[in-house]
Design a protein around this motif. Structure first.
Motif, PDB file in Angstrom:
ATOM      1  N   UNK A 145       0.826  -1.200   0.000  1.00  0.00           N
ATOM      2  CA  UNK A 145       0.000   0.000   0.000  1.00  0.00           C
ATOM      3  C   UNK A 145       0.860   1.249   0.000  1.00  0.00           C
ATOM      4  N   UNK A 146       0.395   2.254  -0.737  1.00  0.00           N
ATOM      5  CA  UNK A 146       1.072   3.546  -0.800  1.00  0.00           C
ATOM      6  C   UNK A 146       0.033   4.597  -1.109  1.00  0.00           C
ATOM      7  N   UNK A 147      -0.147   5.560  -0.181  1.00  0.00           N
ATOM      8  CA  UNK A 147      -1.172   6.556  -0.407  1.00  0.00           C
ATOM      9  C   UNK A 147      -2.521   5.879  -0.515  1.00  0.00           C
ATOM     10  N   UNK A 148      -3.212   6.127  -1.603  1.00  0.00           N
ATOM     11  CA  UNK A 148      -4.505   5.499  -1.807  1.00  0.00           C
ATOM     12  C   UNK A 148      -4.452   4.259  -2.660  1.00  0.00           C
ATOM     13  N   UNK A 149      -3.257   3.792  -3.003  1.00  0.00           N
ATOM     14  CA  UNK A 149      -3.118   2.629  -3.883  1.00  0.00           C
ATOM     15  C   UNK A 149      -2.835   1.370  -3.075  1.00  0.00           C
ATOM     16  N   UNK A 150      -3.467   0.269  -3.478  1.00  0.00           N
ATOM     17  CA  UNK A 150      -3.255  -1.024  -2.827  1.00  0.00           C
ATOM     18  C   UNK A 150      -3.080  -2.100  -3.883  1.00  0.00           C
ATOM     19  N   UNK A 151      -2.115  -2.963  -3.669  1.00  0.00           N
ATOM     20  CA  UNK A 151      -1.887  -4.102  -4.555  1.00  0.00           C
ATOM     21  C   UNK A 151      -1.783  -5.356  -3.702  1.00  0.00           C
ATOM     22  N   UNK A 152      -2.493  -6.394  -4.122  1.00  0.00           N
ATOM     23  CA  UNK A 152      -2.480  -7.661  -3.390  1.00  0.00           C
ATOM     24  C   UNK A 152      -1.681  -8.692  -4.158  1.00  0.00           C
ATOM     25  N   UNK A 153      -0.934  -9.510  -3.425  1.00  0.00           N
ATOM     26  CA  UNK A 153      -0.228 -10.654  -3.988  1.00  0.00           C
ATOM     27  C   UNK A 153      -0.921 -11.907  -3.486  1.00  0.00           C
ATOM     28  N   UNK A 154      -1.604 -12.597  -4.412  1.00  0.00           N
ATOM     29  CA  UNK A 154      -2.332 -13.817  -4.079  1.00  0.00           C
ATOM     30  C   UNK A 154      -1.483 -15.039  -4.425  1.00  0.00           C
ATOM     31  N   UNK A 155      -1.415 -16.050  -3.553  1.00  0.00           N
ATOM     32  CA  UNK A 155      -0.712 -17.296  -3.909  1.00  0.00           C
ATOM     33  C   UNK A 155      -1.608 -18.223  -4.726  1.00  0.00           C
ATOM     34  N   UNK A 156      -1.010 -18.895  -5.684  1.00  0.00           N
ATOM     35  CA  UNK A 156      -1.709 -19.941  -6.433  1.00  0.00           C
ATOM     36  C   UNK A 156      -1.160 -21.265  -5.914  1.00  0.00           C
ATOM     37  N   UNK A 157      -1.998 -22.035  -5.207  1.00  0.00           N
ATOM     38  CA  UNK A 157      -1.502 -23.256  -4.562  1.00  0.00           C
ATOM     39  C   UNK A 157      -2.664 -24.188  -4.236  1.00  0.00           C
ATOM     40  N   UNK A 158      -2.300 -25.382  -3.898  1.00  0.00           N
ATOM     41  CA  UNK A 158      -3.283 -26.367  -3.462  1.00  0.00           C
ATOM     42  C   UNK A 158      -3.513 -26.223  -1.953  1.00  0.00           C
ATOM     43  N   UNK A 159      -4.645 -26.711  -1.454  1.00  0.00           N
ATOM     44  CA  UNK A 159      -4.922 -26.616  -0.006  1.00  0.00           C
ATOM     45  C   UNK A 159      -3.807 -27.252   0.817  1.00  0.00           C
ATOM     46  N   UNK A 160      -3.453 -26.605   1.907  1.00  0.00           N
ATOM     47  CA  UNK A 160      -2.459 -27.141   2.821  1.00  0.00           C
ATOM     48  C   UNK A 160      -1.034 -26.719   2.541  1.00  0.00           C
ATOM     49  N   UNK A 180       8.066 -29.778  -8.873  1.00  0.00           N
ATOM     50  CA  UNK A 180       8.526 -30.963  -9.603  1.00  0.00           C
ATOM     51  C   UNK A 180       7.717 -31.086 -10.886  1.00  0.00           C
ATOM     52  N   UNK A 181       8.181 -31.919 -11.790  1.00  0.00           N
ATOM     53  CA  UNK A 181       7.566 -32.049 -13.110  1.00  0.00           C
ATOM     54  C   UNK A 181       6.058 -32.258 -13.004  1.00  0.00           C
ATOM     55  N   UNK A 182       5.322 -31.449 -13.754  1.00  0.00           N
ATOM     56  CA  UNK A 182       3.874 -31.558 -13.791  1.00  0.00           C
ATOM     57  C   UNK A 182       3.140 -30.616 -12.864  1.00  0.00           C
ATOM     58  N   UNK A 183       3.839 -30.042 -11.890  1.00  0.00           N
ATOM     59  CA  UNK A 183       3.179 -29.140 -10.952  1.00  0.00           C
ATOM     60  C   UNK A 183       2.970 -27.758 -11.566  1.00  0.00           C
ATOM     61  N   UNK A 184       1.843 -27.142 -11.219  1.00  0.00           N
ATOM     62  CA  UNK A 184       1.504 -25.790 -11.645  1.00  0.00           C
ATOM     63  C   UNK A 184       1.130 -24.986 -10.403  1.00  0.00           C
ATOM     64  N   UNK A 185       1.847 -23.902 -10.183  1.00  0.00           N
ATOM     65  CA  UNK A 185       1.555 -22.997  -9.072  1.00  0.00           C
ATOM     66  C   UNK A 185       1.696 -21.569  -9.597  1.00  0.00           C
ATOM     67  N   UNK A 186       1.921 -20.600  -8.724  1.00  0.00           N
ATOM     68  CA  UNK A 186       2.143 -19.254  -9.212  1.00  0.00           C
ATOM     69  C   UNK A 186       1.689 -18.193  -8.245  1.00  0.00           C
TER      70      UNK A 186
END
Length: 613
Positions: A150-165, A186-192
């Protein structure tokens, strides 16, 4: 601690672009977002490492060890893939921004999907925003499932892309307002991770399946849009990439098209020709609409027509006439120019300019380009809007009374006003198109005066714009210097493409402005423009030269010029404004001027080659 070398070491051309039709981000081949303004193209930057090593960046790269990278677009889309090759495995970052096509102007999302393709790969994610061109201090802290900046009136969120747990981002290192996190796959995993502006709640956990659905919708959007293209010519890949790039520079809420999504990238390394191009130039946008119409893509013409109609009805141009030469994407016209002294500039090219004082210049050519785009849209079946014709007629009345003024010209010179031939040419074009539209649609018009002044312009250009000793049309009435802006003379119908006067002008241009197929705008040494330094060859002009050659029957030469110019594209088919002596791309990037000219040249070459059998 962030790795500034990784963030800011990329060249202009070492980037691809993603966007959501309201703003855009440049992603380097190293996986770093080095430029991003939010919430609009012309808003202050959040990531600006392209212009200063501490300007802010959003980096993703393999953690530890050496690696090589490759970058490509997902076919027929604005989804960018950066691939990393390491000793332990192969991974990739898939970057995209879901398009915002409705009325919403907040909630911009940069989706950074991480995939491990082979083996294992540990990604290092660094988020180091610098709000308001680095002038606004910010705070960062854990919130919800992720991080809030956050800065002044601006806000940016960083959301995790992941599986439960899973717990990554729970152990995030937050230091001095910057965030650093490791993600091992590992091979085949998708996150972000997903970066979102002005979120409507705290950062949340996003499932990989949700990101996959967003990816599918984004690819689907671009392919659906491209399905409207009628282009079936020889250069589909280059033309398609240029069309997507032009679309990416369209501000959907208003229909305005920016000249480039960047600012202050130099025309000469270390020089002062560092302009802010994140605005809608009447000229550039009109040219862009013409190129897209040539591909059968009509929606952009309708949207820009509405944008232009609003500007014409406002009649707010002041000293520059009924229109200003450029506006912000929302149609406002306050573009006061200032320097950012705390930024070092791209490779020490200063000043770093924001805003653009050229907005108040008199550039008569904009009226011809605007009316020509209206004329082309009418020919494409979009129709001439009844609402607003009175304002268009007022514009043409103004042109008929003011075309003889000296002006700053298409290249926005800062060395004083002159009687530029190109400005006169486009005033002729404006009146010619207005006469045709009024006649064909039965609209009220001062036809006798418009016709008289159109013919007077033609006679004056023949008398004063033609230099008998040089056997060429020249830049302005008091010089013998040629100007590649005049490559449009046959395109607008002022002169036949095989007229002896035109062919001899082409010969002089080749002698004075062309270097191994690349074309300069003009010679600043012979025609001072009020600025220090030099510039590279102008990529718009090179493609326009190829188009003019094709129209003039010099097909082999045109084909070679066009083919050589294609070799100057970057690794994903993008072009900046100019090509330096070394062959590197310089100037703002990617540049609408260049990509629209590529489309125009490809269309002209296809027609000529087809006609030749």
């Amino acid at each position: 601690m962030t790795d500034k070398t990784a963030a800011s070491g990329a060249s202009i051309a070492d980037h691809g672009i993603v966007g959501d039709l309201q703003t855009a981000a440049l992603v380097s081949t190293r996986g770093s977002i080095d430029w991003f303004c939010c919430p609009r193209f012309d808003s202050p930057s959040v990531f600006g490492a392209l212009l200063d090593e501490d300007g802010g960046h959003f980096g993703i790269r393999p953690a530890g060890g050496e690696y090589t990278t490759r970058q490509a677009y997902h076919p027929d889309s604005a989804v960018l893939i950066t691939r990393f090759f390491t000793e332990s495995g192969v991974g990739e970052v898939v970057d995209f921004m879901p398009p915002l096509t409705g009325a919403a102007t907040s909630g911009h999302r940069i989706v950074r999907m991480l995939r491990c393709v082979r083996g294992t790969l540990r990604f290092l994610v660094e988020v180091a925003p610098r709000f308001d061109y680095g002038r606004q201090r910010h705070e960062a802290g854990r919130a919800g499932a992720g991080v809030l900046f956050s800065a002044g009136g601006s806000t940016i969120a960083l959301h995790p892309v992941r599986e439960p747990g899973e717990e990554y981002l729970a152990a995030t290192e937050v230091t001095g307002g910057d965030v650093r996190v490791d993600i091992e796959l590992t091979a085949g995993q998708v996150r972000g991770v997903v970066l979102e502006s002005d979120p409507d709640g705290p950062p949340r956990e996003i499932r990989p399946a949700e990101i996959g659905a967003l990816f599918d919708r984004t690819v689907g959007f671009w392919r659906s849009w491209l399905a409207g293209s009628t282009y079936r010519g020889r250069w589909r890949e280059a033309v398609t990439r240029s069309a997507i790039t032009l679309k990416l520079m369209t501000y959907a809420p208003t229909g305005g098209i920016v000249a480039a999504p960047t600012m202050a990238l130099p025309e000469q390394i270390g020089g002062e020709r560092n302009w802010d191009y994140r605005y809608t130039w009447v000229r550039d946008a009109s040219f862009s609409v013409g190129a897209l119409l040539g591909l059968g893509l009509l929606d952009e013409a309708r949207s820009f027509g509405a944008w232009l109609g609003d500007r014409v009805r406002e009649r707010a141009g002041g000293p520059s006439g009924p229109l200003k030469i450029m506006y912000r994407v929302d149609g406002t016209s306050e573009l006061k120019e200032e320097a950012l002294p705390h930024w070092s500039g791209y490779r020490a090219s200063r000043p770093v300019r924001v805003g653009n004082d050229a907005a108040d210049q008199l550039q008569l050519d904009i009226y011809g380009e605007a009316l020509d785009s209206v004329f082309i849209a009418d020919r494409a079946g979009i129709g001439l809007p009844l609402r607003g014709w009175a304002a268009i007629a007022d514009v043409l009345d103004w042109v008929s009374r003011n075309w003889q003024q000296d002006e700053e010209g298409i290249w926005e010179t800062r060395g004083g006003r002159r009687p530029f031939t190109y400005g006169r040419l486009m005033c002729w074009t404006a009146l010619d198109r207005g006469i045709r539209l009024a006649t064909e649609h039965g609209r009220p018009a001062e036809l006798a005066r418009w016709t008289r002044e159109r013919d007077r312009i033609h006679e004056e250009i023949q008398e004063k714009g033609w230099h008998p000793a040089r056997h060429a049309f020249v830049q302005h009435y008091h010089t013998d210097v040629v100007d590649s802006a005049l490559l449009r003379m046959p395109k607008v119908g002022f002169v036949a493409p095989r007229d002896p006067q035109w062919l001899s002008t082409l010969d002089v241009m080749k002698q004075d402005l062309v270097t191994d197929s690349l074309v300069y705008r003009y010679d600043p040494a012979a025609s001072p423009d009020g600025l220090r330094g030099e510039e590279g060859t102008f990529s718009l002009c090179t493609f326009a030269y190829a188009e003019a050659l094709a129209r003039s029957g010099r097909l082999e030469q045109a084909w070679l010029v066009f083919s050589k110019m294609l070799t100057y594209a970057n690794h994903v088919g993008l072009y900046s404004e100019e090509i330096a002596l070394t062959g590197e791309q310089v100037g703002n990037f990617p540049q609408a001027f260049t990509h629209l000219a590529l489309v125009d040249a490809a269309l002209a070459l296809d027609r000529a080659l087809d006609a030749a059998g």
